[in-house]
Design a protein around this motif. Structure first.
Motif, mmCIF file in Angstrom:
data_model
loop_
_atom_site.group_PDB
_atom_site.id
_atom_site.type_symbol
_atom_site.label_atom_id
_atom_site.label_comp_id
_atom_site.label_asym_id
_atom_site.label_seq_id
_atom_site.Cartn_x
_atom_site.Cartn_y
_atom_site.Cartn_z
ATOM 1 N N UNK A 95 0.802 -1.225 0.000
ATOM 2 C CA UNK A 95 0.000 0.000 0.000
ATOM 3 C C UNK A 95 0.833 1.271 0.000
ATOM 4 N N UNK A 96 0.237 2.343 -0.484
ATOM 5 C CA UNK A 96 0.736 3.691 -0.229
ATOM 6 C C UNK A 96 0.154 4.090 1.124
ATOM 7 N N UNK A 97 0.975 4.634 2.007
ATOM 8 C CA UNK A 97 0.498 5.039 3.344
ATOM 9 C C UNK A 97 -0.333 6.325 3.201
ATOM 10 N N UNK A 98 -1.643 6.203 3.517
ATOM 11 C CA UNK A 98 -2.546 7.350 3.321
ATOM 12 C C UNK A 98 -3.620 7.388 4.401
ATOM 13 N N UNK A 99 -4.121 8.578 4.639
ATOM 14 C CA UNK A 99 -5.343 8.712 5.434
ATOM 15 C C UNK A 99 -6.528 8.392 4.524
ATOM 16 N N UNK A 100 -7.676 8.132 5.125
ATOM 17 C CA UNK A 100 -8.862 7.771 4.341
ATOM 18 C C UNK A 100 -10.078 8.379 5.021
ATOM 19 N N UNK A 101 -10.896 9.088 4.231
ATOM 20 C CA UNK A 101 -11.992 9.840 4.854
ATOM 21 C C UNK A 101 -13.066 8.964 5.499
ATOM 22 N N UNK A 102 -13.131 7.680 5.141
ATOM 23 C CA UNK A 102 -14.109 6.805 5.796
ATOM 24 C C UNK A 102 -13.450 5.798 6.737
ATOM 25 N N UNK A 103 -12.333 5.217 6.306
ATOM 26 C CA UNK A 103 -11.718 4.146 7.101
ATOM 27 C C UNK A 103 -10.700 4.674 8.109
ATOM 28 N N UNK A 104 -10.371 5.970 8.039
ATOM 29 C CA UNK A 104 -9.357 6.543 8.925
ATOM 30 C C UNK A 104 -7.995 6.502 8.254
ATOM 31 N N UNK A 105 -7.525 5.271 7.973
ATOM 32 C CA UNK A 105 -6.280 5.100 7.224
ATOM 33 C C UNK A 105 -6.470 3.978 6.212
ATOM 34 N N UNK A 106 -5.783 4.081 5.074
ATOM 35 C CA UNK A 106 -5.800 2.997 4.104
ATOM 36 C C UNK A 106 -4.376 2.481 3.974
ATOM 37 N N UNK A 107 -4.166 1.271 4.523
ATOM 38 C CA UNK A 107 -2.824 0.698 4.619
ATOM 39 C C UNK A 107 -2.869 -0.732 4.061
ATOM 40 N N UNK A 108 -2.107 -1.666 4.632
ATOM 41 C CA UNK A 108 -2.002 -2.985 3.998
ATOM 42 C C UNK A 108 -3.307 -3.772 4.006
ATOM 43 N N UNK A 109 -4.112 -3.630 5.082
ATOM 44 C CA UNK A 109 -5.352 -4.402 5.158
ATOM 45 C C UNK A 109 -6.439 -3.804 4.266
ATOM 46 N N UNK A 110 -6.592 -2.497 4.307
ATOM 47 C CA UNK A 110 -7.563 -1.837 3.432
ATOM 48 C C UNK A 110 -7.153 -2.010 1.968
ATOM 49 N N UNK A 111 -5.841 -2.112 1.712
ATOM 50 C CA UNK A 111 -5.324 -2.313 0.362
ATOM 51 C C UNK A 111 -5.882 -3.594 -0.271
ATOM 52 N N UNK A 112 -6.298 -4.546 0.568
ATOM 53 C CA UNK A 112 -6.838 -5.808 0.059
ATOM 54 C C UNK A 112 -8.213 -5.644 -0.590
ATOM 55 N N UNK A 113 -8.821 -4.459 -0.451
ATOM 56 C CA UNK A 113 -10.029 -4.144 -1.231
ATOM 57 C C UNK A 113 -9.732 -4.313 -2.718
ATOM 58 N N UNK A 114 -8.457 -4.128 -3.077
ATOM 59 C CA UNK A 114 -8.050 -4.214 -4.481
ATOM 60 C C UNK A 114 -8.256 -5.582 -5.097
ATOM 61 N N UNK A 115 -8.439 -6.633 -4.270
ATOM 62 C CA UNK A 115 -8.660 -7.964 -4.853
ATOM 63 C C UNK A 115 -10.129 -8.210 -5.180
ATOM 64 N N UNK A 116 -10.997 -7.335 -4.726
ATOM 65 C CA UNK A 116 -12.431 -7.524 -4.980
ATOM 66 C C UNK A 116 -12.762 -6.892 -6.332
ATOM 67 N N UNK A 117 -13.233 -7.687 -7.295
ATOM 68 C CA UNK A 117 -13.351 -7.204 -8.678
ATOM 69 C C UNK A 117 -14.449 -6.167 -8.893
ATOM 70 N N UNK A 118 -14.045 -5.017 -9.405
ATOM 71 C CA UNK A 118 -14.984 -3.931 -9.687
ATOM 72 C C UNK A 118 -16.019 -4.316 -10.722
ATOM 73 N N UNK A 119 -15.648 -5.219 -11.658
ATOM 74 C CA UNK A 119 -16.604 -5.592 -12.709
ATOM 75 C C UNK A 119 -17.822 -6.301 -12.117
ATOM 76 N N UNK A 120 -17.654 -6.859 -10.902
ATOM 77 C CA UNK A 120 -18.772 -7.532 -10.246
ATOM 78 C C UNK A 120 -19.373 -6.709 -9.113
ATOM 79 N N UNK A 121 -18.525 -5.918 -8.452
ATOM 80 C CA UNK A 121 -18.977 -5.219 -7.245
ATOM 81 C C UNK A 121 -19.046 -3.702 -7.390
#
Length: 204
Positions: free
Chosen positions: A99-125
């Motif tokens: 991940x890029x180390x960043x703050x996130x307006x909903x999750x607080x921070x977007x780091x290695x665990x939030x980065x796993x959102x990237x495996x959920x396919x946008x074409x379906x979700x």
């Protein structure tokens, strides 16, 4: 996004590829499933990642469009029960979240665990992975990481983002790279580096 620290440093990705190959990995695949930018090919070229991949003859998979497999979630905080997840990820022996180390307006921070959102396919979700937002960001992060746990973290805090992340914040030079085999510990450390108390981030 030009001039903003949104994406993981491509030289860091290149160095990681090089390292895993030298350590004896049979192959390395770089994969990404952007939440906002639907033209992944354009993203590859604009960030310079395409050059890093070409130079090392490493394959790239767009997780938003990979073949998917119905997968039972190993936790049930979100109530979703299962997700359709990319075959490339499920077939991998060793998963590295970068991940890029960043703050996130909903999750607080977007780091290695939030980065796993990237495996959920946008074409379906949907974009930006709307189903996960409706089910609860914190709850979805826990379910995804319980099901497809990152084995290793390489977090890019060289130039982090603070403020209105993950897209519109301002840069903050931390000059830090966090390496860990524990995503929770990695995220807690990165949150502290951003001046946040990790105990106030629900998914951590």
């Amino acid at each position: 996004i030009h001039g903003k620290p949104v994406n993981t440093d491509t030289q860091l990705i290149g160095a990681a590829i090089e390292t895993f190959l030298r350590l004896g990995a049979a192959s390395v695949t770089v994969a990404e499933g952007p939440g906002h930018h639907r033209d992944t090919e354009l993203l590859l070229y604009e960030t310079g990642l395409a050059d890093q991949l070409l130079h090392r003859k490493v394959s790239f998979v767009d997780l938003n469009r990979d073949e998917v497999v119905k997968t039972k979630l190993q936790a049930n905080y979100s109530g979703l029960g299962h997700l359709w997840l990319p075959r490339t990820v499920l077939a991998s022996d060793f998963i590295v979240s970068m991940p890029k180390v960043k703050t996130h307006h909903w999750a607080g921070v977007t780091l290695s665990m939030k980065n796993m959102f990237g495996i959920v396919p946008g074409c379906r979700y949907g974009w930006p992975k709307n189903v996960l937002h409706w089910a609860g960001i914190h709850e979805s992060i826990l379910d995804i990481c319980a099901t497809v746990r990152p084995h290793f973290v390489i977090a890019d805090g060289i130039v982090a983002m603070q403020g209105d992340g993950p897209l519109n914040g301002t840069e903050r030079k931390l000059n830090t790279i966090v390496l860990s085999d524990d995503p929770v510990a990695a995220d807690a450390t990165c949150a502290r580096a951003l001046g946040m108390n990790p105990e106030r981030v629900r998914y951590i």
